[in-house]
Design a protein around this motif. Structure first.
Motif, short mmCIF file in Angstrom:
data_model
loop_
_atom_site.label_atom_id
_atom_site.label_comp_id
_atom_site.label_asym_id
_atom_site.label_seq_id
_atom_site.Cartn_x
_atom_site.Cartn_y
_atom_site.Cartn_z
N TYR A 170 -6.66 -32.66 -47.36
CA TYR A 170 -6.55 -32.21 -48.76
C TYR A 170 -7.93 -32.12 -49.43
O TYR A 170 -8.15 -31.27 -50.29
CB TYR A 170 -5.68 -33.18 -49.58
N LEU A 171 -8.84 -33.01 -49.04
CA LEU A 171 -10.17 -32.99 -49.65
C LEU A 171 -11.15 -32.12 -48.85
O LEU A 171 -12.33 -32.03 -49.19
CB LEU A 171 -10.71 -34.42 -49.79
N ASP B 70 -9.05 -21.51 -50.20
CA ASP B 70 -10.40 -21.41 -49.62
C ASP B 70 -10.40 -20.48 -48.40
O ASP B 70 -11.36 -19.72 -48.21
CB ASP B 70 -10.89 -22.79 -49.14
N LYS B 99 -17.64 -21.21 -51.49
CA LYS B 99 -17.30 -22.37 -52.33
C LYS B 99 -17.84 -22.25 -53.74
O LYS B 99 -17.78 -23.22 -54.51
CB LYS B 99 -17.73 -23.65 -51.64
N VAL B 131 -6.58 -28.25 -53.29
CA VAL B 131 -6.91 -29.55 -53.87
C VAL B 131 -8.42 -29.80 -53.88
O VAL B 131 -8.99 -30.20 -54.90
CB VAL B 131 -6.17 -30.69 -53.13
N SER B 132 -9.10 -29.54 -52.76
CA SER B 132 -10.54 -29.84 -52.72
C SER B 132 -11.30 -28.97 -53.72
O SER B 132 -12.24 -29.43 -54.38
CB SER B 132 -11.10 -29.67 -51.31
N VAL B 135 -10.64 -30.56 -57.13
CA VAL B 135 -11.29 -31.87 -57.26
C VAL B 135 -12.80 -31.69 -57.43
O VAL B 135 -13.42 -32.30 -58.31
CB VAL B 135 -10.99 -32.76 -56.04
N ASN B 136 -13.39 -30.84 -56.60
CA ASN B 136 -14.84 -30.63 -56.70
C ASN B 136 -15.23 -30.02 -58.05
O ASN B 136 -16.22 -30.41 -58.66
CB ASN B 136 -15.33 -29.75 -55.55
N LYS B 139 -14.99 -32.79 -60.69
CA LYS B 139 -16.11 -33.75 -60.59
C LYS B 139 -17.37 -33.14 -61.20
O LYS B 139 -18.12 -33.82 -61.90
CB LYS B 139 -16.41 -34.08 -59.12
N ASP B 146 -5.21 -35.83 -64.71
CA ASP B 146 -4.49 -37.01 -64.21
C ASP B 146 -3.95 -36.77 -62.81
O ASP B 146 -3.78 -37.72 -62.05
CB ASP B 146 -3.32 -37.36 -65.15
N ALA B 147 -3.65 -35.53 -62.48
CA ALA B 147 -3.10 -35.23 -61.16
C ALA B 147 -3.49 -33.82 -60.75
O ALA B 147 -3.41 -32.89 -61.55
CB ALA B 147 -1.57 -35.36 -61.17
N ILE B 148 -3.93 -33.69 -59.51
CA ILE B 148 -4.28 -32.38 -58.95
C ILE B 148 -3.04 -31.88 -58.21
O ILE B 148 -2.74 -32.34 -57.09
CB ILE B 148 -5.48 -32.48 -57.99
N GLU B 152 -1.20 -26.14 -53.30
CA GLU B 152 -1.31 -26.81 -52.01
C GLU B 152 -0.27 -27.92 -51.81
O GLU B 152 0.42 -27.93 -50.79
CB GLU B 152 -2.73 -27.34 -51.79
N PRO B 153 -0.11 -28.86 -52.75
CA PRO B 153 0.90 -29.90 -52.50
C PRO B 153 2.32 -29.35 -52.49
O PRO B 153 3.23 -30.00 -52.00
CB PRO B 153 0.70 -30.89 -53.66
#
Lengths: 237, 237
Positions: A170-171, B70, B99, B131-132, B135-136, B139, B146-148, B152-153
């Protein structure tokens, strides 16, 4: 140094980040007082936790389809309500009691330690708790996760491989770029077998004053410490 | 008032939260200058985005197995590198260019608006980004999710139903307890058809100065505004 490869920290939650036993007993006791139910609530909490592994095992071995931990917790709770001869609870009361696992309190070092670690690493959950449980817990206590991962998005329960490998995927990271932070030697052992780096945080009262497991590191984990600030120190955060 | 039921806000990301076009073009131009490649980078970015829906469509209709955005972005990038006669790029350079979608910049109102909304609501992504990527991006820019969640999930791409219904299920909420925040009328329309509440944030320059779609609300969305602070105002945060 191999730890320089690490880009993400993955956290066991029950026991490692939150003090489930004290949190559950505190709420159960208040509930008992309100409802005039007199039983040994420590025993009730320990019984609940004792049903945790068996409840997941039926899913792991394929006897049952995957379902979130909230559902397994609730089934165990119903069993215990009956075993302890508690009667007259409404469905809403049972639901509320069951969600005590959403309201667990972190160990005192966690919010500060995690906040330090977050400056340098991606912080993800690698817990058997379901997403709503972990999100609600984080909102309540200010746990600064970057990603809520673990059992539910990977459709498995630790120690199933897909939990560890799926979190890395996932990451978009290699397992060697992931470190598990856990208070349990067995969890770390599995993570290492899948290529993760490892940090052991001893939590000597997770199971109460008589705890006799996970009282020390049982292998040469990359980091061995007794708090989340200790992990941050070791990683230079 | 029905909005009182809302417990979670779900965000479209590309266009609604981040200014993908400006971010992509800025990086592509710098890359072109460094590599001495002279082409119309606005056109290149628009071409890349034009391949976005067709690349997901092959997955949606079942011709291809689900794979993260991606991978679809990278396939489109390879197509465009060839079409624009760019030669001599290494795999690492292509990966880094691809990316750029992890490094998109939020619209100026987003970090403040989201931080206000986070005090009262669960904030989740409901994006086709993997997700990545999300998240990236968070960040880098301080987006306080609170939640990604999202594509994907839930192993689907919007407007597939499992994205909307799966997000609600991950949070253990009813769709009526979820609100989609998006700059796209079509996305809101699908969300509403699955029981979500809706907030339209107009982003009149998402597609550049000549934009002629999503310039105004095309239905009676629950909230209509032009910024994330406007959503916070409307929800009393």
């Amino acid at each position: 140094m191999p730890l320089e490869q690490v880009k993400s920290l993955h956290f066991d939650v029950f026991g490692t980040v939150v003090d489930w036993r004290t949190s559950v007993v505190t709420e159960l006791k208040e509930f008992g007082k309100r409802k005039d139910i007199e039983i040994d609530w420590f025993q009730f909490a320990d019984d609940w936790r004792d049903l945790y592994q068996p409840s997941m095992e039926a899913v792991r071995c394929g006897d049952r389809e995957w379902r979130p931990l909230d559902m397994l917790h609730r089934e165990s709770l119903i069993t215990l309500i009956s075993r302890h001869n508690i009667t007259g609870l409404t469905e809403e009361e049972i639901d509320h009691l069951n969600k005590v696992w959403h309201r667990l309190t972190p160990w005192p070092d966690c919010v500060e330690g995690l906040s330090r670690l977050k400056t340098k690493y991606i912080l993800a959950t690698l817990s058997n708790g379901n997403v709503s449980l972990l999100v609600n817990m984080a909102k309540k206590s200010g746990l600064p996760w970057d990603a809520i991962l673990g059992a539910e998005p990977n459709r498995g329960y630790k120690p199933q491989a897909q939990c560890y490998l799926g979190n890395a995927r996932y990451l978009d990271l290699e397992p060697a770029e992931c470190m598990l932070v856990a208070a349990h030697n067995g969890d770390l052992d599995t993570a290492r077998s899948h290529g993760y780096r490892t940090a052991f945080v001893v939590r000597p009262t997770e199971y109460g004053p008589g705890q006799d497991i996970d009282m020390e590191a049982e292998s040469d984990w990359d980091i061995v410490t007794d708090s989340m600030n200790g992990v941050a120190d070791a990683l230079g955060c």
